[in-house]
Scaffold this active site. Structure first.
Site, PDB file in Angstrom:
ATOM      1  NE  ARG A   1      -4.297  -1.272  -0.038  1.00  0.00           N
ATOM      2  CZ  ARG A   1      -4.435  -2.274  -0.921  1.00  0.00           C
ATOM      3  NH1 ARG A   1      -3.458  -2.549  -1.768  1.00  0.00           N
ATOM      4  NH2 ARG A   1      -5.542  -2.974  -0.968  1.00  0.00           N
TER       5      ARG A   1
ATOM      6  CD  GLU B   1      -2.988   3.234  -5.465  1.00  0.00           C
ATOM      7  OE1 GLU B   1      -4.005   2.685  -5.910  1.00  0.00           O
ATOM      8  OE2 GLU B   1      -2.047   2.620  -4.962  1.00  0.00           O
TER       9      GLU B   1
ATOM     10  CG  HIS C   1      -3.144  -0.742  -7.061  1.00  0.00           C
ATOM     11  ND1 HIS C   1      -3.592  -0.095  -5.935  1.00  0.00           N
ATOM     12  CD2 HIS C   1      -3.110  -2.057  -6.718  1.00  0.00           C
ATOM     13  CE1 HIS C   1      -3.814  -0.968  -4.963  1.00  0.00           C
ATOM     14  NE2 HIS C   1      -3.539  -2.175  -5.419  1.00  0.00           N
TER      15      HIS C   1
HETATM   16  C1  DGY Z   1      -5.676  -5.956  -2.995  1.00  0.00           C
HETATM   17  O1  DGY Z   1      -6.325  -6.989  -3.190  1.00  0.00           O
HETATM   18  O2  DGY Z   1      -5.455  -5.529  -1.867  1.00  0.00           O
HETATM   19  C2  DGY Z   1      -5.213  -5.216  -4.200  1.00  0.00           C
HETATM   20  O3  DGY Z   1      -4.261  -4.273  -3.875  1.00  0.00           O
HETATM   21  C3  DGY Z   1      -6.394  -4.559  -4.867  1.00  0.00           C
HETATM   22  O4  DGY Z   1      -7.155  -3.959  -3.891  1.00  0.00           O
END
Ligand code: DGY
Length: 323
Positions: free
Chosen positions: A242, A271, A289
């Site tokens: 993250r 983001e 992402h």
């Molecule tokens: C997750 O599954 O956490 C990915 O980053 C998409 O949200």
């Protein structure tokens, strides 16, 4: 019996939307625009279930309204720090996620970033596309060898282990990791990895540092200026976890001042905003992402949500309940 009323906040893979449409009274977000806070609050007051993604924010305030009708939040994704699960729980709202099915694909994207930033693949591709490549020469675009180097993993969960396996068995890398709880050394050995006692020890040893811990809470800005300074000046930082796990301002400073050699990022603090200064740097590889973005995985994630929500409305325990 009437079907549960469900709201899906973004477009999902077609096969999954078809199953949802058949099983539930489902409302889809046909134009796929991210939903505003007011629209999400309204959804929580009108539907039995809301199925969000990482692009939705569900802070405590959304669960505090007087007319909460949602009984379950079926998150499409394994990470759920965009949902205030304590506030949801306090109102008796169940929260589920989708672990397991995105492990390999996310580890693959971490590997992609690691290789790309070490071997300057983004930079090289930009050179070819802009027609500024003048041909092979011994000193052209010299990168860093990956094979045999040391990988440091922060967070030895499913994805951390999958990356360790790739790097140790595929690239002969020495793998060290930090994990909050103790990992049985026999288990760690299966991934060719060894646990160290602190994040700092991992940062000092690693040629590549890859983040695999959840975002939010105490992990916010986990990689700050001091920790970036603890890395080798020749090392690279990879983030597929993250964005908020890294202090982006400190990262930009560390990259500009040569405190670290480069970074490969798939996630960002706000983001889809990516800081201008990162966009201008050649020693970073930036992806939008994409960790779980394969047809197989995105379908499997959707089917996990279907299983969770189906179990819940059939009075069974959802298999992936997090709160
Ligand atoms: C997750 O599954 O956490 C990915 O980053 C998409 O949200």
């Amino acid at each position: 019996m009437s079907k549960a009323r469900i709201l899906v906040t973004r477009r999902w893979p077609e096969q999954v939307e078809a199953v949802l449409a058949e099983r539930f009274d489902t409302t889809f977000n046909r134009d796929d625009r991210p939903m505003e806070q007011l629209a999400l609050a309204d959804a929580l007051s009108r539907y039995d279930a809301v199925l969000p993604t990482v692009s939705d924010r569900l802070p405590a305030a959304l669960f505090e309204g007087p007319k909460l009708s949602a009984k379950i939040i079926g998150n499409y994704g394994v990470g759920y720090n965009h949902i205030d699960v304590a506030a949801a729980s306090a109102k008796g709202v169940v929260v589920t996620n989708t672990p397991g099915v995105l492990t390999d694909c996310t580890a693959d994207i971490a590997m992609t970033l690691l290789l790309s930033v070490a071997r300057r693949a983004g930079e090289g591709e930009r050179q070819v596309r802009s027609d500024t490549w003048s041909g092979w020469r011994p000193t052209h675009m010299i990168g860093t060898k990956v094979t045999g180097k040391t990988l440091g993993i922060i967070g030895f969960g499913r994805i951390g282990k999958a990356l360790a396996k790739r790097c140790h068995f595929g690239f002969d890398m020495d793998v060290v990791f930090y994990n909050r709880s103790r990992v049985d050394s026999a288990v760690a050995m299966q991934y060719g990895a060894r646990q160290l006692n602190s994040i700092e020890e991992v940062l000092a040893a690693a040629d590549f540092v890859s983040l695999h811990c959840p975002g939010g809470g105490e992990n916010s800005n986990l990689i700050n200026a001091a920790r970036l300074s603890a890395m080798k000046p020749t090392a690279f930082l990879i983030n597929t976890a993250r964005g908020d796990v890294i202090d982006e301002t400190a990262l930009i400073a560390a990259l500009s001042n040569g405190k670290i050699a480069g970074a490969g990022l798939d996630v960002y603090a706000a983001e889809p905003h990516v800081p201008e200064r990162l966009l201008a740097m050649d020693n970073v590889v930036l992806l939008p992402h994409l960790g779980s973005a394969t047809a197989e995985t995105r379908t499997a994630m959707g089917m996990k949500v279907v299983d969770n929500v189906t179990a819940f409305f059939e009075g069974r325990e959802p298999p992936n309940r997090v709160a």
